[in-house]
Design a protein around this motif. Structure first.
Motif, short mmCIF file in Angstrom:
data_model
loop_
_atom_site.label_atom_id
_atom_site.label_comp_id
_atom_site.label_asym_id
_atom_site.label_seq_id
_atom_site.Cartn_x
_atom_site.Cartn_y
_atom_site.Cartn_z
N SER A 12 0.82 -1.21 0.00
CA SER A 12 0.00 0.00 0.00
C SER A 12 0.85 1.26 0.00
O SER A 12 0.38 2.33 -0.32
CB SER A 12 -0.93 0.00 1.23
N ARG A 20 3.45 2.86 -5.03
CA ARG A 20 2.56 3.03 -6.17
C ARG A 20 3.38 3.04 -7.45
O ARG A 20 4.39 3.74 -7.54
CB ARG A 20 1.75 4.32 -6.07
N PRO A 60 0.55 2.72 -15.31
CA PRO A 60 -0.54 1.79 -15.03
C PRO A 60 -0.16 0.37 -15.40
O PRO A 60 0.58 0.13 -16.34
CB PRO A 60 -1.68 2.31 -15.91
N ILE A 100 -8.12 2.39 -16.30
CA ILE A 100 -9.38 2.62 -15.59
C ILE A 100 -9.54 1.62 -14.45
O ILE A 100 -8.72 0.70 -14.29
CB ILE A 100 -10.58 2.49 -16.55
N ASP A 101 -10.61 1.79 -13.71
CA ASP A 101 -10.95 0.87 -12.63
C ASP A 101 -11.87 -0.21 -13.20
O ASP A 101 -12.99 0.07 -13.63
CB ASP A 101 -11.66 1.64 -11.50
N LEU A 102 -11.41 -1.45 -13.19
CA LEU A 102 -12.19 -2.54 -13.76
C LEU A 102 -13.44 -2.84 -12.97
O LEU A 102 -14.33 -3.57 -13.46
CB LEU A 102 -11.33 -3.81 -13.87
N ALA A 103 -13.56 -2.32 -11.77
CA ALA A 103 -14.77 -2.55 -10.98
C ALA A 103 -15.89 -1.60 -11.37
O ALA A 103 -17.03 -1.80 -10.95
CB ALA A 103 -14.46 -2.40 -9.49
N ASP A 104 -15.59 -0.58 -12.17
CA ASP A 104 -16.59 0.39 -12.58
C ASP A 104 -17.14 -0.01 -13.94
O ASP A 104 -16.43 0.05 -14.96
CB ASP A 104 -15.97 1.79 -12.64
N GLN A 145 -17.00 2.76 -16.74
CA GLN A 145 -15.67 3.02 -17.28
C GLN A 145 -15.26 1.93 -18.26
O GLN A 145 -14.72 2.20 -19.34
CB GLN A 145 -14.65 3.11 -16.14
N ASP A 148 -21.47 -7.57 -9.63
CA ASP A 148 -20.26 -7.01 -10.21
C ASP A 148 -19.88 -7.87 -11.41
O ASP A 148 -19.28 -8.92 -11.26
CB ASP A 148 -19.12 -7.00 -9.18
N GLU A 198 -16.07 -9.13 -11.85
CA GLU A 198 -15.30 -9.75 -10.76
C GLU A 198 -14.49 -10.93 -11.27
O GLU A 198 -13.32 -11.09 -10.95
CB GLU A 198 -16.25 -10.20 -9.66
N ARG A 240 -11.31 -9.89 -13.30
CA ARG A 240 -10.27 -9.10 -12.68
C ARG A 240 -9.11 -9.98 -12.23
O ARG A 240 -9.32 -11.05 -11.69
CB ARG A 240 -10.87 -8.35 -11.47
#
Length: 407
Positions: free
Chosen positions: A13, A16, A20, A60-64, A67, A107, A110, A113
Motif C-alpha cells: 500500500s 505506487r 498503469p 481505468i478501474d475494472l470494478a466500474d 468506465q 459485479d 469480478e 479481474r
C-alpha cells in the motif's frame, strides 16, 4: 530489498507504480474472445483495436461498469451503426458471467479481474477450469444473443443453420381452437351426466359431487405462404427454414400447410416433412422452380383459392403471408383474393421483413392493398421478429371468430 518488491504481482500500500499496470491474463483472454465475437457480428475489430482496448482498460478501474463499457466502446467501435450490436454483445458476454460479491451487489467484472497470489493450499487448476468454463458460457450466450438480433439478410449459411436449430422452440407455439369434443374439467362448464351418475353410486345414489366437461383445445389449422421472389430472396431462405420447423413437429401434417410463391404457387407441405432439416430443405429447393424470380402475389393467391380454398383449407384457419408486398401484377386481383381469404380465415396475418428496418413505410402497392384486409402486420427480418410471430400465434383466442361475430 523488502518482501513486497520480492513477491511477483504484489504491490504494498506504500508503493505506487508510476505507470498503469496491464490487465491480467483473465481480462486479456476474455477481451480477445469478445473481439472475435464482434468480428463475427460484422464489426471491424482487428488486433490493433484489441491492443488499444487493453491499453484503455489499464487506465481505468475494472470494478466500474461504466468506465469499462466506454473504454471498450471507444476503442472497438468505429461506426455509429455498430453501437446497437456492440451494446447487445457487451450485455450478453460480460454481464451474464457468474459473479459474486461480499455485499451481495452484482459485479459483472469480478471474474475478469486479475487475482492476487494465492496461498499454497489453493487449487489453481480448479480455478482455471472454472474461469474457462465461465468464459465458454459467456461466449455462447453472446453469440446466441447476437444471432437473435442479426438481420437474416446479413447471415452466413452456417449462421442460418444455427438459427434453424433455435427455431425448434418457436414451432411449438401454435394457435388453438375449441373442438366439438369435450374433456373432463374441474371448473363448472358442461355437466357430465355419465360421470356424475357413476360418482353418485358412492353416496347411495345422491349426486353430491357433479362432474363437468369442457370443449377440448386442439391445434388450429395454420396456412403459411412465403414469397420467394427476387426482392425477398435475402429473407426467403430463413422463412422457409421456419416453415420447415413448423412442419417437422409430430402431427404437424394435420394442421400445418406450407406454400411458396413467386410467379406461381408451390405447395411445400409434403417436401418439408421429416426430422432432418437439410434433407427437407433440399427437397423443397428442388420443387421451387421460380426462386428469385418475379412476383405475382394476386395470381398466386388466386391459384390457392381456386385449388385449395374450395377444399375448405382456409375456413377457420390462421392464414399467414410473408412478403414485402412488391406486386407486379394486377392490384385489383390481389384485393379481391385477399378479401376472399379474409372472409374465410379466422385470422389473416402479414409478415414483412422490411418492416423491421428503420424508416420503413408501406409504400408498395401490394402492401397498401394488404393493409386493408389483414388483422395483424408484423416484422420478419430476424429471429426476434419470428419469436414475436410465434407469440402472436399462441395468443390467438381459441374462440376468436365466434367472439368477433358475437360483437
Amino acid at each position: 530489498m523488502s518482501n513486497a518488491s520480492a513477491t511477483p504481482g504484489y504491490v504494498s500500500s506504500s508503493v505506487r507504480p508510476e505507470a498503469p499496470n496491464h490487465p491480467g491474463d483473465a481480462v486479456t483472454r476474455k477481451l480477445v474472445t469478445f473481439g472475435r465475437i464482434l468480428r463475427e457480428a460484422g464489426l471491424e475489430v482487428g488486433p490493433g483495436r484489441v491492443q488499444d482496448a487493453m491499453r484503455g482498460l489499464a487506465l481505468i478501474d475494472l470494478a466500474d461498469r461504466e468506465q469499462v463499457y466506454h473504454a471498450l466502446r471507444c476503442t472497438l467501435v468505429s461506426r455509429h451503426d455498430d453501437l446497437d450490436v456492440f451494446d447487445t454483445a457487451f450485455r450478453a458476454f460480460w454481464e451474464r458471467l457468474p459473479r459474486e460479491d461480499d455485499d451481495g451487489a452484482a459485479d459483472p467484472f469480478e471474474s475478469a479481474r486479475p487475482s492476487p497470489p494465492e496461498s499454497p493450499s489453493a487449487e489453481p487448476d480448479e480455478d482455471a477450469s472454472d474461469d474457462t468454463e465461465s468464459e465458454v458460457h459467456g461466449m455462447a450466450a453472446a453469440e446466441a444473443e447476437l444471432l437473435r438480433h442479426k438481420d437474416f439478410a446479413h447471415m452466413s449459411i452456417e449462421e442460418l443453420r444455427r438459427v434453424r436449430r433455435l427455431m425448434d422452440d418457436l414451432a411449438s407455439l401454435h394457435p388453438l381452437r375449441r373442438s366439438r369434443r369435450l374433456e373432463p374439467a374441474h371448473a363448472p362448464g358442461v355437466l357430465d351426466q355419465r360421470r356424475t351418475l357413476r360418482q353418485s353410486l358412492r353416496t347411495e345414489g345422491v349426486p353430491l359431487e357433479r362432474q363437468w366437461r369442457r370443449p377440448k383445445l386442439v391445434p388450429r389449422r395454420l396456412v403459411v405462404l412465403v414469397d420467394v421472389s427476387g426482392s425477398m430472396e435475402p429473407y426467403a431462405r430463413a422463412l422457409v427454414m421456419f416453415l420447415q420447423a413448423l412442419s417437422a413437429r409430430e402431427g404437424a401434417s394435420r394442421h400445418v400447410e406450407a406454400f411458396a410463391f413467386g410467379t406461381r404457387l408451390t405447395r411445400l407441405t409434403p417436401h418439408l416433412s421429416g426430422r432432418d432439416p437439410d434433407v427437407a430443405l433440399a427437397r423443397a429447393s428442388s420443387a421451387l422452380t421460380d426462386w428469385g424470380g418475379g412476383t405475382r402475389i394476386g395470381e398466386s393467391l388466386a391459384a390457392y383459392n381456386r385449388v385449395f380454398g374450395r377444399r375448405g383449407l382456409t375456413r377457420g384457419a390462421v392464414f399467414v403471408i410473408a412478403s414485402d408486398g412488391w406486386e407486379r401484377g394486377d392490384l385489383s386481383l390481389l384485393d379481391g383474393q385477399l378479401a376472399a381469404i379474409s372472409r374465410q380465415a379466422d385470422m389473416l396475418m402479414w409478415v414483412n421483413p422490411l418492416k423491421g428496418h428503420e424508416g420503413f413505410e408501406p409504400l408498395a402497392g401490394g402492401m397498401q392493398i394488404a393493409l386493408r384486409h389483414v388483422d395483424d402486420f408484423l416484422e420478419g427480418h430476424n429471429l426476434i421478429a419470428l419469436e414475436a410471430l410465434a407469440e402472436a400465434l399462441r395468443r390467438i383466442h381459441p374462440a376468436r371468430r365466434a367472439l368477433s361475430r358475437g360483437a
